[in-house]
Design an enzyme around this catalytic site. Sequence first.
Site, PDB file in Angstrom:
ATOM      1  N   THR A  16       0.860  -1.176   0.000  1.00 25.71           N
ATOM      2  CA  THR A  16       0.000   0.000   0.000  1.00 25.71           C
ATOM      3  C   THR A  16       0.892   1.219   0.000  1.00 25.71           C
ATOM      4  O   THR A  16       2.026   1.157   0.460  1.00 25.71           O
ATOM      5  CB  THR A  16      -0.859   0.032   1.282  1.00 25.71           C
ATOM      6  OG1 THR A  16      -2.048  -0.689   1.044  1.00 25.71           O
ATOM      7  CG2 THR A  16      -1.262   1.402   1.708  1.00 25.71           C
ATOM      8  N   LYS A  48      -8.602   2.617   1.142  1.00 26.22           N
ATOM      9  CA  LYS A  48      -7.756   2.614   2.334  1.00 26.22           C
ATOM     10  C   LYS A  48      -7.724   3.967   3.037  1.00 26.22           C
ATOM     11  O   LYS A  48      -7.020   4.141   4.018  1.00 26.22           O
ATOM     12  CB  LYS A  48      -6.343   2.211   1.943  1.00 26.22           C
ATOM     13  CG  LYS A  48      -6.282   0.855   1.260  1.00 26.22           C
ATOM     14  CD  LYS A  48      -4.913   0.614   0.686  1.00 26.22           C
ATOM     15  CE  LYS A  48      -4.923  -0.549  -0.264  1.00 26.22           C
ATOM     16  NZ  LYS A  48      -3.656  -0.654  -0.980  1.00 26.22           N
ATOM     17  N   GLY A  60      -5.803   7.151   6.784  1.00 28.07           N
ATOM     18  CA  GLY A  60      -5.424   6.136   5.816  1.00 28.07           C
ATOM     19  C   GLY A  60      -4.579   5.091   6.513  1.00 28.07           C
ATOM     20  O   GLY A  60      -3.894   5.387   7.488  1.00 28.07           O
ATOM     21  N   SER A 139       4.410   0.223   1.485  1.00 26.72           N
ATOM     22  CA  SER A 139       5.495  -0.269   0.639  1.00 26.72           C
ATOM     23  C   SER A 139       6.016   0.788  -0.329  1.00 26.72           C
ATOM     24  O   SER A 139       7.193   0.806  -0.653  1.00 26.72           O
ATOM     25  CB  SER A 139       5.040  -1.510  -0.131  1.00 26.72           C
ATOM     26  OG  SER A 139       3.905  -1.204  -0.914  1.00 26.72           O
ATOM     27  N   CYS A 173       6.832   1.359  -7.403  1.00 28.47           N
ATOM     28  CA  CYS A 173       6.541   0.279  -6.461  1.00 28.47           C
ATOM     29  C   CYS A 173       5.519  -0.683  -7.074  1.00 28.47           C
ATOM     30  O   CYS A 173       4.401  -0.274  -7.399  1.00 28.47           O
ATOM     31  CB  CYS A 173       5.998   0.849  -5.145  1.00 28.47           C
ATOM     32  SG  CYS A 173       5.551  -0.427  -3.944  1.00 28.47           S
ATOM     33  N   THR A 176       1.938  -0.900  -5.507  1.00 26.93           N
ATOM     34  CA  THR A 176       1.158   0.337  -5.488  1.00 26.93           C
ATOM     35  C   THR A 176       0.575   0.555  -6.875  1.00 26.93           C
ATOM     36  O   THR A 176       1.291   0.416  -7.861  1.00 26.93           O
ATOM     37  CB  THR A 176       2.059   1.532  -5.112  1.00 26.93           C
ATOM     38  OG1 THR A 176       2.643   1.282  -3.837  1.00 26.93           O
ATOM     39  CG2 THR A 176       1.288   2.831  -5.067  1.00 26.93           C
TER      40      THR A 176
END
Length: 186
Positions: A16, A48, A60, A139, A173, A176
């Site tokens: 995330t 989220k 979040g 992440s 990432c 993501t």
Amino acid sequence: MDGNRASHGLEQWHGTTIIGVKIGERTVIAGDGQVSMGNTVMKPNARKVRRLHDGSVIGGFAGATADAFTLFERLEKKLEAHRGQLMRAAVELAKDWRTDKYLRNLEALMIVADKDVLLILTGNGDVLEPEGGIAAIGSGGNYALSAARALVEYETDPEKLARRAMRVASEVCVFTNDRVTLEEIS
């Protein structure tokens, strides 16, 4: 132990990026929508980022979804008990999170904000107010944080800044994506 495996040997849901940006009287929290299990995208459009306490607080989460929902519920109760005072509610939640045997096992981080303050909450009992009004977790958090810090001199709109930082994180990432949910408090 593999970083993607819980102590019971099963793959853990992870990945995330959440970013919070406070510039002047406006604060936004943005998060991507990807939920991954191992190398598989399980859901591309998870939400989220949400509003709490009658909309006066935004938050979040990064980490295990069920754990994050438990923490949101606990924070909501603390906000009610402390008449919406986010800092006080966050400190009380952090104390519980650190000392309660059940809560100690929860694996999540949170960024929360109201009209006055932007905070990072951790399971170590930390309540951190980020320097410069920018915080990121998850992440892709370091990518988003770096992008936002690089862009803050050129972009004074916190929503545009958060969206640009999230775009950078989603391009770098693999955990993501670019399906961003954003909430604002002003």
